[in-house]
Design an enzyme around this catalytic site. Structure first.
Site, short mmCIF file in Angstrom:
data_model
loop_
_atom_site.label_atom_id
_atom_site.label_comp_id
_atom_site.label_asym_id
_atom_site.label_seq_id
_atom_site.Cartn_x
_atom_site.Cartn_y
_atom_site.Cartn_z
N CYS A 1 -0.53 4.10 2.15
CA CYS A 1 -0.31 3.88 3.59
C CYS A 1 1.14 4.17 3.97
CB CYS A 1 -0.63 2.44 3.96
SG CYS A 1 -2.19 1.81 3.35
N ASP A 2 2.07 3.70 3.17
CA ASP A 2 3.48 3.66 3.59
C ASP A 2 4.43 4.52 2.77
OD1 ASP A 2 2.71 1.79 5.51
OD2 ASP A 2 3.00 0.11 4.13
N CYS B 1 0.84 -1.21 0.00
CA CYS B 1 0.00 0.00 0.00
C CYS B 1 0.86 1.25 0.00
CB CYS B 1 -0.93 0.01 1.20
SG CYS B 1 -2.02 1.45 1.25
#
Length: 314
Positions: free
Chosen positions: A141-142, A138
């Protein structure tokens, strides 16, 4: 079917942000929810380290700790959390049936599905070993953790294109590894990728190994036409070859798209069966974030509460 068996007001199948949020709302509405966590209590966030994009955690939080907080909050209001997997359902009647792995039958007036989706992986040993140490599924997300660093994205579809474009705003170079001589992504997404100067597309390229001991330091790739191998230094490796919703047990009952995502009625979490509601990544193939999953969990509980009220059950 046993006639003396208790019928639950609300059965929640699956944990994670959607399931636990649904449980909080359902418990506060006197729906006495029973939640079955499934094989991975807490869902995908249990394999996520730092979560920095969920509101209310100014210093960030570890994914497992966040899910522990969600669970405690759900239990505080009376949710019965059971650590078992639901393996079969029968949604034919007004009272819905489900069975656990151990064979126990459960009856419920309403069902909230929050079984989530699982990222597809390449299946490399090094990929598994370095997950959360530079390997991620992701970028949204990261990606922040790799600002200013060189990264790679694997995949040729819209998700891979979107992740590469997102990372191109944070990273000096993004290597996009495509195993064929063309991308599966929509034409407009392909054009955007090819016009972005710091995205380097590697055609006919597959990953042999992700390099690094404690964290990702590079990757060894092979051209599947020439068999030429190349080692490229990177700090982040993003797998974007798709997600699979965990909805197989519902395929004989609920409407779903070609990939298996549950289809809900517009502006609701209602499925095609009365009293059955879908939330989180089991029905969201667009956003797939913890905060959006939690939002649909709230919606599912509110929809279920209205359904039970109109049916005279609560």
């Amino acid at each position: 079917m046993a006639t003396d068996k208790e019928t639950l007001k609300c059965l929640i199948i699956g944990s994670g942000p959607a399931g636990y949020t649904a449980a909080v709302y359902a418990a506060r509405a006197n729906m006495d929810p029973v939640l079955y966590t499934g094989p991975e209590p807490g869902g995908q966030l249990m394999i996520t380290t730092d979560v920095e994009n969920y509101p209310g955690y100014p210093d960030g939080i570890m994914g497992p700790q966040m899910m522990e907080d969600f669970r405690k909050q759900a239990e505080r209001f009376g949710t019965d959390v059971r650590y078992e997997k639901i393996t079969k359902v029968d949604l034919s009647g007004p009272v819905h049936k489900a069975w656990t792995e151990s064979g126990e039958e459960i009856l419920a007036h309403s069902v909230i599905i929050s079984t989530g989706a699982s990222a597809k992986w390449l299946g490399l040993e090094s990929e598994k070993r370095l997950t959360n140490k530079g390997v991620s599924a992701c970028a949204v997300c990261d990606g922040f953790f790799f600002r200013g660093k060189e990264v790679a994205v694997v995949g040729g579809g819209d998700t891979a294109a979107e992740e590469a474009l997102y990372l191109s705003k944070l990273c000096p170079t993004v290597h996009l590894l495509v195993r064929r001589d063309e991308m599966r992504a929509s034409k407009i997404m392909q054009e955007r990728v090819l016009k972005t100067e710091n995205i380097k597309v590697h055609w006919h390229t597959e990953t042999e190994e992700i390099l690094g001991d404690e964290e990702v330091s590079g990757m060894r790739v092979v051209n599947n036409q020439t068999q030429e191998r190349t080692e490229i230094p990177i700090s982040g490796f993003f797998v974007a070859i798709g997600h699979k919703p965990n909805t197989d047990i519902f395929k004989d009952w609920l409407d779903m798209d070609g990939t298996g995502y549950l289809i809900t009625k517009p502006k609701s979490t209602k499925t095609n069966i009365e009293g059955v509601f879908a939330s989180g990544d089991a029905q969201d193939n667009v956003y797939r974030q913890a905060v959006t999953a939690a939002g649909t969990g709230c919606m599912a509980a509110l929809d279920a509460e209205r359904y039970l009220t109109e049916a005279g059950i609560i």
